[in-house]
Design an enzyme around this catalytic site. Structure first.
Site, PDB file in Angstrom:
ATOM      1  N   ARG A 192      89.771  11.445  55.962  1.00 40.95           N
ATOM      2  CA  ARG A 192      89.112  12.565  55.284  1.00 40.95           C
ATOM      3  C   ARG A 192      90.169  13.595  54.869  1.00 40.95           C
ATOM      4  O   ARG A 192      91.162  13.805  55.578  1.00 40.95           O
ATOM      5  CB  ARG A 192      88.134  13.199  56.273  1.00 40.95           C
ATOM      6  CG  ARG A 192      87.335  14.380  55.763  1.00 40.95           C
ATOM      7  CD  ARG A 192      86.309  13.972  54.783  1.00 40.95           C
ATOM      8  NE  ARG A 192      85.251  14.962  54.608  1.00 40.95           N
ATOM      9  CZ  ARG A 192      84.424  14.941  53.567  1.00 40.95           C
ATOM     10  NH1 ARG A 192      84.540  14.028  52.616  1.00 40.95           N
ATOM     11  NH2 ARG A 192      83.454  15.831  53.474  1.00 40.95           N
ATOM     12  N   THR A 244      80.944   9.582  44.901  1.00 41.04           N
ATOM     13  CA  THR A 244      81.660   8.985  46.008  1.00 41.04           C
ATOM     14  C   THR A 244      81.566   7.510  45.673  1.00 41.04           C
ATOM     15  O   THR A 244      80.864   7.146  44.731  1.00 41.04           O
ATOM     16  CB  THR A 244      80.906   9.337  47.334  1.00 41.04           C
ATOM     17  OG1 THR A 244      81.100  10.723  47.609  1.00 41.04           O
ATOM     18  CG2 THR A 244      81.348   8.525  48.536  1.00 41.04           C
ATOM     19  N   GLY A 283      76.542   9.181  47.251  1.00 40.48           N
ATOM     20  CA  GLY A 283      75.294   9.936  47.060  1.00 40.48           C
ATOM     21  C   GLY A 283      75.226  11.244  47.819  1.00 40.48           C
ATOM     22  O   GLY A 283      74.121  11.755  48.043  1.00 40.48           O
TER      23      GLY A 283
END
Ligand code: GLY
Length: 567
Positions: free
Chosen positions: A103, A376, A468
């Protein structure tokens, strides 16, 4: 006479049973691509093919991860990336599992109030568009970390077909041409007239990105440090500074991907392995599944009002917890055991009634503006040895912050918007955060990405995930339930229409024109606020199911250009 009537009765019963059986003809499952040994499902055919090619060359799922992820960065700049980050959940052929967090992180110069004006108002343009919206990218670190630990081939060998793809080009799909045209004005606004994507790009054109090929060539030669400490890092930091950003060479040099224990939990005989914080995906999915487990969903019927209600009410309660308790575990204490405690979750559903919707505590004003910006991308891989990986990677919005690094050939993320910039104020997904997800230097922003692997009877059963934004968790949930509870095939489960609820705003979103109007009316009569048609699609799931005979079935989402390939 007695004998005759008994015989008659038996014959009639037999006939009755036979005619009942005849009426209930077995449901025909619409299967997706079937493969014997290995499969890659991703958002682009080129990326799926390059990943599979690496497996055919003797590589495994982790080699294919590097190839697929980098090929998406070339052929799917909408969400594939070098300038973003992601999460990977794996299950090796021997049954061991784990997960990797790559991340993005807040830059060292980031601060809690960096997106607030002098009156404390949230300036959401700053966290979504331009250089200040970007977190420190983790993708290159992630794919190198995974490949170095488990892969078999050399990065140079894996990256060669990707470099060739960037040099020789890929064919633009109608979806891509539309999206690129739609975003062009903003891309020019952020980058200036001379930027690469300020050109007319039509469906069917072959798009070459030579500068990205050169960046990838340097990475293939010098490894992950090229991106974090080499020439690429220097160019990137200089560009960010010139555009008003705060990511420095020090930020890049400090970046590390982190191996984390996945969230592992049972659901009705299945074992589910999903992503732990800083993604909310695994905990929220676990909370929802544990809350709905006592209900006989199958007897309610697929997409019946009762089925939708049980899911929505569990989602309402789980998202309320998500938004309050979850954040980067390196910065905040997350009460994971308590959040997943069966008694706690049972008590959360105690005030649920099938007669009437529970109201979310505060009804937020306005609607979530779902659009294609909630992007994404996800890919699922099973290799010929039986290793499986589930990877979700992102720039956050479509084309991220729209900041394109013209000297390097890629977009930068706008992941800083996933922080709670001002507690109580919704981000671009309408998610309302709390202190646990406030901005701090070096902190990872909370995610909803839910790369997931499911086991049945101790064996690999499903690899699943989706893009999403906030709808990721509920799309993964429904895909698993479609197969586990309603016996659908993988492609059928992916094709099935979806709905979504996230506590606030207090609305249930439905994919347009996909649900029976009587179901919607029943839900409205029970007090649910319905939002139909605000989102063109909910999720783009790419998944693989292991069939009882050991073959693999792909589910590539019809909502995008997604493609399953296998052998
Ligand atoms: N950027 C979307 C997510 O991580 O949930």
């Amino acid at each position: 006479m007695k004998k005759l009537s008994t015989t008659y009765l038996l014959i009639s019963l037999g006939f009755l049973l036979f005619s009942c059986e005849k009426k209930e003809a077995p449901r025909v499952i619409q299967r997706g691509l079937i493969a014997e040994k290995a499969m890659v499902v991703s958002a682009r055919e080129e990326a799926s093919k390059i990943g599979l090619e690496i497996i055919q060359k003797g590589g495994n799922a982790f080699d294919a991860m590097m190839a697929t992820e980098m090929a998406l960065a070339v052929s799917y700049p909408f969400a594939g990336n070098l300038g973003g980050g992601g999460f990977m959940v794996y299950r090796l052929a021997d049954g061991s599992t784990g997960s990797l967090d790559y991340r993005e992180k807040a830059p060292l110069a980031a601060s809690k109030d960096m997106y607030l004006d002098e009156n404390g108002e949230f300036l959401n343009q700053l966290s979504t568009k331009g250089a200040l919206a970007s977190g420190v990218p983790g993708t290159v670190a992630g794919v190198f970390e995974a490949q170095a630990k488990f892969g078999k081939l050399s990065p140079a060998e894996i990256l060669q077909p990707v470099i060739d793809l960037a040099k020789n080009g890929f064919v633009v799909t109608p979806n891509q041409a539309t999206r690129l045209e739609r975003v062009r004005q903003v891309v020019v606004e952020v980058n200036g007239e001379e930027t690469f994507f300020n050109q007319e790009i039509k469906s069917g054109d072959t798009l070459k990105i030579p500068v990205l090929a050169a960046t990838l060539e340097r990475i293939a030669k010098n490894g992950r440090d090229e991106f974090y400490k080499g020439e690429t890092a220097k160019i990137l930091a200089k560009h960010m500074l010139a555009k008003g950003g705060i990511i420095t060479e020090e930020d890049l040099a400090n970046y590390q991907a982190v191996w984390r224990d996945p969230i592992v939990f049972p659901y009705r005989g299945f074992k589910i392995i999903s992503m732990a914080p800083p993604s909310s995906g695994g905990i929220t999915l676990a909370q929802i599944l544990k809350m709905i487990e006592p209900f006989d969903l199958k007897s309610f019927g697929h997409h019946s009002p009762e089925y939708i209600q049980v899911l929505v009410e569990a989602e309402r309660r789980a998202y309320a917890d998500r938004n309050y308790f979850l954040g980067d575990p390196d910065f905040v204490n997350i009460p994971v055991d308590q959040l997943l405690d069966s008694e706690y979750l049972k008590s959360r559903m105690e005030n649920f009634s099938i007669e009437k919707a529970t109201k979310s505590e505060d009804i937020a004003e306005g609607k979530i503006q779902f659009s294609e910006s909630m992007e994404t991308t996800h890919y699922s891989i099973v290799d010929a040895e039986g290793n499986a990986i589930s990877v979700t990677t992102t720039l956050n919005g479509g084309y991220g912050s729209k900041l394109f690094i013209d000297e390097l050939g890629f977009f930068m993320n706008n992941e800083m918007d996933d922080f709670s910039a001002k507690p109580g104020t919704p981000n671009m997904f309408g998610l309302i955060g709390a202190e646990a997800n406030s901005i701090a230097p070096g902190k990872r922003m909370l995610s909803s990405m839910t790369p997931t692997i499911v086991e049945k009877d101790g064996k690999l059963w499903m690899v699943v995930g989706t893009p999403g934004g906030s709808t990721i968790i509920t799309s993964v949930l429904q895909t698993i339930l479609n197969v586990a509870e309603f016996d659908m095939g993988m492609q059928e489960a992916v094709n099935a229409p979806r709905f979504h609820h996230q506590w606030l705003p207090d609305l249930v979103n439905f994919e347009p024109d996909s649900f029976d109007s009587t179901i919607i009316s029943t839900l409205k009569s029970r007090g649910y606020l319905i939002n139909e048609g605000n989102s063109p699609v909910i999720g783009k799931v790419d998944a693989i199911l292991v069939l009882p005979d050991g073959k693999l079935e792909g589910g590539a989402d019809r909502r995008g250009d997604d493609k399953a390939v296998g052998f």
